[in-house]
Design a protein around this motif. Structure first.
Motif, PDB file in Angstrom:
ATOM      1  N   ARG A  25       0.838  -1.206   0.000  1.00 13.77           N
ATOM      2  CA  ARG A  25       0.000   0.000   0.000  1.00 13.77           C
ATOM      3  C   ARG A  25       0.875   1.259   0.000  1.00 13.77           C
ATOM      4  NH1 ARG A  25      -3.909   2.138  -2.326  1.00 13.77           N
ATOM      5  NH2 ARG A  25      -4.739   3.952  -1.248  1.00 13.77           N
ATOM      6  N   ALA A  26       1.942   1.216   0.812  1.00 11.91           N
ATOM      7  CA  ALA A  26       2.796   2.397   0.935  1.00 11.91           C
ATOM      8  C   ALA A  26       3.516   2.691  -0.383  1.00 11.91           C
ATOM      9  CB  ALA A  26       3.806   2.188   2.057  1.00 11.91           C
ATOM     10  N   GLY A  29       0.623   2.588  -3.520  1.00  7.18           N
ATOM     11  CA  GLY A  29      -0.477   3.540  -3.338  1.00  7.18           C
ATOM     12  C   GLY A  29      -0.011   4.959  -3.086  1.00  7.18           C
ATOM     13  N   HIS A  30       1.165   5.117  -2.445  1.00  8.96           N
ATOM     14  CA  HIS A  30       1.561   6.461  -2.016  1.00  8.96           C
ATOM     15  C   HIS A  30       2.991   6.843  -2.381  1.00  8.96           C
ATOM     16  CE1 HIS A  30      -2.073   7.008   0.453  1.00  8.96           C
ATOM     17  NE2 HIS A  30      -1.922   5.754   0.844  1.00  8.96           N
ATOM     18  N   ASP A  32       5.598   5.793  -1.030  1.00  6.20           N
ATOM     19  CA  ASP A  32       6.342   5.945   0.230  1.00  6.20           C
ATOM     20  C   ASP A  32       7.608   5.086   0.225  1.00  6.20           C
ATOM     21  OD1 ASP A  32       4.316   7.501   1.350  1.00  6.20           O
ATOM     22  OD2 ASP A  32       3.314   5.779   2.270  1.00  6.20           O
ATOM     23  N   TRP A 292      -3.171  -2.481   5.154  1.00  6.20           N
ATOM     24  CA  TRP A 292      -3.657  -1.444   4.214  1.00  6.20           C
ATOM     25  C   TRP A 292      -4.182  -0.245   5.004  1.00  6.20           C
ATOM     26  CZ3 TRP A 292      -7.764   1.492   2.603  1.00  6.20           C
ATOM     27  CH2 TRP A 292      -7.819   1.868   1.265  1.00  6.20           C
ATOM     28  N   VAL A 295      -1.571   2.024   6.829  1.00  6.83           N
ATOM     29  CA  VAL A 295      -0.915   3.019   5.963  1.00  6.83           C
ATOM     30  C   VAL A 295      -1.860   4.195   5.705  1.00  6.83           C
ATOM     31  CG1 VAL A 295       0.075   3.418   3.661  1.00  6.83           C
ATOM     32  CG2 VAL A 295       0.607   1.307   4.908  1.00  6.83           C
ATOM     33  N   GLU A 296      -3.137   3.877   5.457  1.00  6.04           N
ATOM     34  CA  GLU A 296      -4.100   4.963   5.243  1.00  6.04           C
ATOM     35  C   GLU A 296      -4.198   5.850   6.485  1.00  6.04           C
ATOM     36  OE1 GLU A 296      -5.561   5.607   2.106  1.00  6.04           O
ATOM     37  OE2 GLU A 296      -3.892   4.206   1.895  1.00  6.04           O
ATOM     38  N   HIS A 299      -1.339   8.235   6.631  1.00 10.60           N
ATOM     39  CA  HIS A 299      -1.496   9.376   5.725  1.00 10.60           C
ATOM     40  C   HIS A 299      -2.580  10.338   6.198  1.00 10.60           C
ATOM     41  CE1 HIS A 299       1.386   8.793   2.485  1.00 10.60           C
ATOM     42  NE2 HIS A 299       1.358   7.526   2.876  1.00 10.60           N
TER      43      HIS A 299
END
Ligand code: F6P
Length: 341
Positions: A25-26, A29-30, A32, A292, A295-296, A299
């Protein structure tokens, strides 16, 4: 964002699934960066960490244990980490720490959070005793392993007209004993929450033998104990992490039942087999969802919280609420599991 992740406390099937999910996810998705500290908070204090990218978490979803290693830490060293919370974040350049662990780890996470470190916790434990979440990953696997073991013990107990006393994990909460005992039709279930009288177990076994069922299986949590003055059972010593070392209720109870019944009674201690090996699909999914959402949460800057399962939904719970007390087996769940002769 640069994320630090670590696994602490006793290991648990699904830890790798969380690590993998955090990285996926990091990174995807981002965009990171993620670093993993080795051996829990020990690695954080000692500067032992490695970069985690998509390749380093490839193929670990179904693997038991934790690729990062895990360790318990004495309270004094945790204090040291809390006292240096700011400096630790600066040293590693991390914007958030995601510690994955049970009650001890989440208590440490809360200490760090109170000391100013941005933290999002992820609850794990085969014991399922973390307050604020319906389930922890690892529990389903432990119940599956224990259930299969008790199913197997039922057939050998019957062949030899024996009483089998199966000791499962669960220091303060008897969730594994309750659910594995119910799932496998154990004839007696003993949990830490409700002191048991060995006379009731003797009565149950005698009734079974009287109706031609010449065997019985008792599932006992390691932290279960007899009611006052019903049986001799010593208190274990306390280890350096503040955990009681149990005196071995499975073995003591088997001996007691054998003496009282004049029938063969054997102890079986399942121990760490409940914690090792591949996680069940349920645990892989829950662990992946927790990763998941952690991580959200990072953020969203929802620091000082942990991920939690409520019904089918994942939400965030303040760490302070999660560590106030353990989630123990309520009376009504024990009532439902009362012995059937
Ligand atoms: O908290 C998880 C747990 O597996 C307990 O069920 C058990 O009592 C304890 O850890 C065992 O810890 P260790 O592996 O340190 O002996």
């Amino acid at each position: 964002m640069r994320i630090g992740v670590l696994t602490a406390g006793g290991d648990c099937p699904g830890l790798n699934a969380v690590i993998r999910s955090v990285v996926h996810r990091a990174v995807t998705g981002h965009a990171d960066e993620v670093i993993g500290f080795e051996d829990g908070f020990v690695g954080l204090l000692e500067g032992r960490f490695r970069e985690l990218d998509l390749d380093s978490v490839s193929g670990i979803l179904a693997r038991g244990g934790t690729i990062l290693g895990s360790a318990r830490l004495e309270r004094a060293r945790l204090r040291e980490a809390a006292d240096n919370a700011d400096e630790l974040c600066r040293r590693y350049g991390i914007d958030v720490l995601i510690p994955i662990g049970g009650e001890g780890t989440l208590t440490a996470a809360r200490m760090l959070s109170d000391a100013g470190m941005p933290v999002v916790g992820v609850p794990k434990t085969i014991d399922n005793d973390i307050n604020g979440t319906d389930r922890t990953f690892g529990f389903d696997t432990a119940v599956t392993v224990a259930t299969e073991a008790i199913d197997r013990l039922q057939t050998t107990a019957e062949s030899h007209q024996r009483v089998m006393v199966v000791e499962v994990m669960g220091r303060h909460a008897g969730w594994i004993a309750l659910e594995a005992g119910m799932a496998s039709g154990a004839h007696g279930i003993c949990v830490p929450e409700r002191p048991f009288d060995p006379a009731d177990l003797v009565d149950m076994v005698e009734k079974r033998f009287a109706r031609g069922k010449k065997f019985a299986v008792v599932c006992v949590a390691e932290g279960a104990h007899p009611a006052k003055d019903t049986m001799d059972y010593g208190v274990g010593a306390i280890d350096k992490y503040g955990h009681e070392r149990f005196a071995g209720i499975g073995t003591t109870l088997a001996r007691e039942l054998e003496a009282r019944l004049g029938k063969e009674a054997r102890p079986v201690i399942l121990g760490h087999v409940q914690r090792g090996g591949v996680p069940t699909p349920y645990d892989r999914v829950l662990a992946t969802r927790f990763g998941w959402h952690a991580v959200e949460a990072a953020h969203a800057r929802s620091f000082g919280h942990m991920t939690a399962l409520h019904g089918t939904r994942i939400s965030l719970v303040p760490l302070a609420d999660a560590v106030t007390h353990l989630k123990t087996v309520p009376e009504n769940r024990m009532d439902e599991a009362e012995s059937v002769y």
